[in-house]
Scaffold this motif. Structure first.
Motif, PDB file in Angstrom:
ATOM      1  N   LEU A   1       0.843  -1.188   0.000  1.00  0.00           N
ATOM      2  CA  LEU A   1       0.000   0.000   0.000  1.00  0.00           C
ATOM      3  C   LEU A   1       0.885   1.247   0.000  1.00  0.00           C
ATOM      4  O   LEU A   1       2.054   1.183   0.406  1.00  0.00           O
ATOM      5  CB  LEU A   1      -0.896   0.006   1.248  1.00  0.00           C
TER       6      LEU A   1
ATOM      7  N   LEU B   1       0.995   5.740   0.577  1.00  0.00           N
ATOM      8  CA  LEU B   1       0.408   6.932   1.200  1.00  0.00           C
ATOM      9  C   LEU B   1       1.463   8.026   1.155  1.00  0.00           C
ATOM     10  O   LEU B   1       2.663   7.727   1.164  1.00  0.00           O
ATOM     11  CB  LEU B   1       0.036   6.604   2.650  1.00  0.00           C
TER      12      LEU B   1
ATOM     13  N   ALA C   1      -3.733  11.575   1.637  1.00  0.00           N
ATOM     14  CA  ALA C   1      -4.059  10.523   0.676  1.00  0.00           C
ATOM     15  C   ALA C   1      -3.402  10.803  -0.673  1.00  0.00           C
ATOM     16  O   ALA C   1      -3.148  11.957  -1.030  1.00  0.00           O
ATOM     17  CB  ALA C   1      -5.577  10.430   0.514  1.00  0.00           C
TER      18      ALA C   1
ATOM     19  N   TRP D   1      -5.067   9.880  -6.341  1.00  0.00           N
ATOM     20  CA  TRP D   1      -6.002   8.957  -6.989  1.00  0.00           C
ATOM     21  C   TRP D   1      -6.715   8.048  -5.980  1.00  0.00           C
ATOM     22  O   TRP D   1      -7.438   7.135  -6.381  1.00  0.00           O
ATOM     23  CB  TRP D   1      -5.275   8.114  -8.029  1.00  0.00           C
ATOM     24  N   ALA D   2      -6.533   8.300  -4.693  1.00  0.00           N
ATOM     25  CA  ALA D   2      -7.187   7.473  -3.676  1.00  0.00           C
ATOM     26  C   ALA D   2      -8.703   7.642  -3.743  1.00  0.00           C
ATOM     27  O   ALA D   2      -9.208   8.713  -4.093  1.00  0.00           O
ATOM     28  CB  ALA D   2      -6.689   7.855  -2.288  1.00  0.00           C
TER      29      ALA D   2
ATOM     30  N   GLU E   1     -10.258   6.915   1.546  1.00  0.00           N
ATOM     31  CA  GLU E   1      -9.181   5.924   1.561  1.00  0.00           C
ATOM     32  C   GLU E   1      -7.900   6.566   2.056  1.00  0.00           C
ATOM     33  O   GLU E   1      -7.514   7.635   1.593  1.00  0.00           O
ATOM     34  CB  GLU E   1      -8.975   5.371   0.148  1.00  0.00           C
TER      35      GLU E   1
ATOM     36  N   TRP F   1      -4.528   4.494   3.161  1.00  0.00           N
ATOM     37  CA  TRP F   1      -3.498   3.720   2.473  1.00  0.00           C
ATOM     38  C   TRP F   1      -4.110   3.143   1.203  1.00  0.00           C
ATOM     39  O   TRP F   1      -5.133   2.474   1.255  1.00  0.00           O
ATOM     40  CB  TRP F   1      -2.994   2.590   3.363  1.00  0.00           C
ATOM     41  N   THR F   2      -3.472   3.395   0.062  1.00  0.00           N
ATOM     42  CA  THR F   2      -3.995   2.953  -1.229  1.00  0.00           C
ATOM     43  C   THR F   2      -3.278   1.685  -1.674  1.00  0.00           C
ATOM     44  O   THR F   2      -2.038   1.660  -1.745  1.00  0.00           O
ATOM     45  CB  THR F   2      -3.791   4.068  -2.281  1.00  0.00           C
TER      46      THR F   2
END
Length: 116
Positions: free
Chosen positions: A7, A9, A93, A96-97, A101, A103-104
């Motif tokens: 993920l 961030l 974020a 593009w999260a 959201e 953590w992507t």
């Protein structure tokens, strides 16, 4: 068999913010209740890597890990919520999260093991 989750961030791009975030994540930095909640959730290993203001989290989870159960347990844990509120001051974020959201998830696009 463990499952790997990767993920990403961002931190606010400020040297003092990044230095403080590093200090909070040094050995002994996170509260014991937070690290205990991570382990209780079935997370076998977790690493956070930093380059510039971008963070990458790599988690190895056991077969019983459930992101939904972890989120529900975290929401009911005052210590985890206090940690998340503190860390939220440093984090932002990715552009593009999804809405809400933090953590992507990253998509794996290469594996050496799959190459001839």
């Amino acid at each position: 068999m463990a499952t790997r989750h990767c993920l990403a961030l961002d931190l606010h791009d400020d040297p003092e913010t990044i230095a403080a975030y590093r200090r909070w994540h040094a050995p002994g930095g996170p509260p014991a209740a937070v690290t205990e909640s991570i382990r209780r959730a079935g997370i076998l290993d977790m690493q956070i890597w930093l380059t510039g203001p971008r963070l990458f989290m790599i988690m190895e989870t056991g077969p019983d890990f459930s992101p939904e159960a972890k989120a529900a347990a975290d929401a009911a844990d005052a210590d985890v919520q206090a940690w998340e509120a503190l860390m939220g001051k440093f984090q932002k974020a990715l552009p593009w999260a999804a809405p809400g959201e933090k953590w992507t998830p990253a998509e794996q696009i290469f594996s050496l093991a799959e190459q001839p």
